[in-house]
Design a protein around this motif. Structure first.
Motif, short mmCIF file in Angstrom:
data_model
loop_
_atom_site.label_atom_id
_atom_site.label_comp_id
_atom_site.label_asym_id
_atom_site.label_seq_id
_atom_site.Cartn_x
_atom_site.Cartn_y
_atom_site.Cartn_z
N THR A 61 0.82 -1.21 0.00
CA THR A 61 0.00 0.00 0.00
C THR A 61 0.86 1.27 0.00
O THR A 61 0.32 2.37 -0.12
N ALA A 62 2.18 1.12 0.17
CA ALA A 62 3.06 2.30 0.21
C ALA A 62 2.98 3.06 -1.10
O ALA A 62 2.95 2.48 -2.18
N ARG A 63 2.97 4.38 -0.98
CA ARG A 63 2.91 5.25 -2.15
C ARG A 63 3.94 6.36 -2.00
O ARG A 63 4.69 6.37 -1.02
N LEU A 94 10.24 -7.66 0.21
CA LEU A 94 11.45 -8.41 0.55
C LEU A 94 11.07 -9.60 1.43
O LEU A 94 11.46 -10.74 1.16
N ILE A 95 10.30 -9.35 2.49
CA ILE A 95 9.70 -10.42 3.30
C ILE A 95 8.25 -10.54 2.90
O ILE A 95 7.48 -9.58 2.96
N ASN A 96 7.85 -11.72 2.48
CA ASN A 96 6.51 -12.03 2.03
C ASN A 96 5.46 -11.51 3.02
O ASN A 96 5.61 -11.65 4.23
N GLY A 97 4.39 -10.92 2.49
CA GLY A 97 3.33 -10.43 3.35
C GLY A 97 2.69 -11.52 4.20
O GLY A 97 2.28 -11.28 5.34
N TYR A 98 2.59 -12.75 3.66
CA TYR A 98 2.02 -13.86 4.43
C TYR A 98 2.95 -14.29 5.57
O TYR A 98 2.52 -14.95 6.51
N TRP A 99 4.21 -13.92 5.48
CA TRP A 99 5.17 -14.22 6.55
C TRP A 99 5.30 -13.06 7.53
O TRP A 99 6.19 -13.06 8.37
N GLY A 100 4.44 -12.06 7.38
CA GLY A 100 4.45 -10.93 8.29
C GLY A 100 5.15 -9.71 7.76
O GLY A 100 5.26 -8.71 8.48
N GLY A 101 5.64 -9.75 6.52
CA GLY A 101 6.34 -8.60 5.96
C GLY A 101 5.41 -7.43 5.70
O GLY A 101 4.28 -7.61 5.22
N SER A 102 5.87 -6.24 5.99
CA SER A 102 5.04 -5.03 5.87
C SER A 102 4.74 -4.71 4.40
O SER A 102 5.58 -4.89 3.52
N PHE A 104 3.23 -1.54 3.95
CA PHE A 104 3.14 -0.08 3.96
C PHE A 104 4.49 0.59 4.21
O PHE A 104 4.62 1.80 4.08
N ASN A 105 5.50 -0.20 4.56
CA ASN A 105 6.82 0.33 4.86
C ASN A 105 7.73 0.12 3.67
O ASN A 105 8.02 -1.02 3.28
N TRP A 106 8.22 1.22 3.07
CA TRP A 106 9.08 1.09 1.90
C TRP A 106 10.38 0.35 2.22
O TRP A 106 11.06 -0.13 1.30
N CYS A 107 10.75 0.22 3.49
CA CYS A 107 11.95 -0.55 3.83
C CYS A 107 11.79 -2.03 3.50
O CYS A 107 12.77 -2.77 3.43
N ASN A 108 10.55 -2.48 3.30
CA ASN A 108 10.30 -3.88 2.93
C ASN A 108 9.84 -4.02 1.49
O ASN A 108 9.45 -5.11 1.06
N LEU A 109 9.90 -2.96 0.72
CA LEU A 109 9.40 -2.99 -0.66
C LEU A 109 10.45 -2.43 -1.61
O LEU A 109 11.17 -1.49 -1.28
#
Length: 287
Positions: A61-63, A94-102, A104-109
C-alpha cells in the motif's frame, strides 16, 4: 491455528509465534541521492507459519514520489514507475506479506518487474514446502522433540541499479538490478517455560527467548546427517541459483563484484556458509 499447546515439557507451535517475533529491515535505499525502496530484510521462518488461520497478506500500500507521483528533484525522470510503458512494475516485498512482511513500509518494498516478483514467489513457495515438512515433523512427534526446524532467511537488494547507464533522469536508475535471497536450515532449541507460566506469558517472552538463540553467533545450523535422520527421503525441486536464468545473468551472478549487495539488517545474524544440501541462495534478476 488452534492455540499454543504445552504439556509441561514440550511446546507445539500451533500459534503465530514466529511471525510476530523476529522480522528486521535494513535502512531505506538511496538511488541517485534520492531515498526510495528497501535495502535488506531478515526473518526466522518457523514451522507454524504455513498453518496460520486467516493470515493477512499485507498487500503493498506504500505510495509516494517515484512510485505513483513524480520526483521533485533536479533532473528527475519524466516518468514514475506506475507510468512506465515498458515492463510492468510491482512493489515487491522483501519479506513475504504472508510471513508478516510489511506492505506499507518502503523498507520492505522494492520496485520489481512482474517477472522478477514471480521468480521471487517461486522461491517462497518452495521454502513453504520445507516449513510444511518441519511442521509435520513436530506434530508427528507430538511436540516432544527438543527443537524446531526453522529457516533463517535473508533478502538483499543489489547496490547496482538496473539502468545500463545510471543517471538521475533514468527511471531504471532507482531500482536494483537484482535481489539476492539466501536461506539456511537451522535448529532452534525449544524454550522451557518457567513454573506457573501461562500460554500468554510464554508468548510475551518468546521473542526474547528466540533472540537468545538466533542472533550471531548463536545460530545453530542443521547438518545433512540430522536432516537425513529426521526427514528420510525428503527432497525438493532444485532452485536455480540465477533467476531470470539468462547467460548474461548467470555470468553476472558468478562475479559478485558486478552486483555488490546492501548489508544485512543490523542486529541479525551474518550469513554463514552453507552446511546442508537444503541451504541455498538465488539471485532474482529484473526482466
Amino acid at each position: 491455528m488452534t492455540g499454543l499447546q504445552y504439556d509441561g515439557h514440550s511446546w507445539i507451535p500451533d500459534a503465530d509465534l514466529f511471525v510476530a517475533a523476529n522480522g528486521r529491515y535494513g535502512p531505506p535505499a538511496r538511488w541517485q541521492g534520492v531515498q526510495f525502496g528497501g535495502t535488506s530484510a531478515c526473518l526466522l521462518l518457523g514451522p507454524d507459519i504455513t498453518k496460520q488461520v486467516n493470515r493477512p497478506s499485507n498487500p503493498p500500500t506504500a505510495r509516494g514520489p517515484g512510485w505513483d507521483i513524480p520526483w521533485r528533484h533536479l533532473n528527475a525522470p519524466p516518468l514514475h514507475f506506475t507510468m512506465d510503458a515498458g515492463p510492468r512494475w510491482v512493489r515487491g516485498h522483501l519479506i513475504n506479506g504472508y510471513w508478516g512482511g510489511s506492505g506499507f513500509n518502503w523498507c520492505n518494498l522494492v520496485a520489481l518487474t512482474t517477472v522478477a516478483n514471480r521468480n521471487h514467489a517461486t522461491i517462497e513457495t518452495r521454502l513453504n514446502r520445507y516449513l510444511t515438512e518441519f511442521y509435520r515433523f513436530d506434530r508427528r512427534h507430538r511436540g516432544k522433540v527438543a527443537y524446531w526446524y526453522c529457516i533463517q532467511y535473508w533478502v538483499q537488494a543489489s547496490r547496482t541499479p538496473w539502468a545500463i547507464l545510471a543517471t538521475s533522469n533514468n527511471l531504471y536508475s532507482y531500482c536494483p538490478n537484482l535481489i539476492r535471497v539466501t536461506w539456511r536450515i537451522v535448529r532452534v532449541t525449544k524454550p522451557v517455560g518457567q513454573p506457573g507460566w501461562s500460554i500468554r506469558k510464554f508468548k510475551t517472552q518468546f521473542p526474547k527467548l528466540l533472540a537468545a538463540q538466533t542472533t550471531t553467533p548463536n545460530l545453530v545450523q542443521a547438518t545433512n546427517a540430522q536432516l537425513q535422520r529426521d526427514f528420510p527421503g525428503f527432497r525438493l525441486p532444485r532452485i536455480h541459483a540465477t533467476l531470470r536464468n539468462t547467460p548474461r545473468n548467470r555470468a553476472e551472478n558468478q562475479r559478485p563484484a558486478a552486483n555488490p549487495l546492501f548489508p544485512t539488517p543490523a542486529g541479525r545474524p551474518a550469513i554463514p556458509p552453507a552446511v546442508s544440501l537444503l541451504d541455498g541462495s538465488a539471485a532474482v534478476f529484473q526482466d
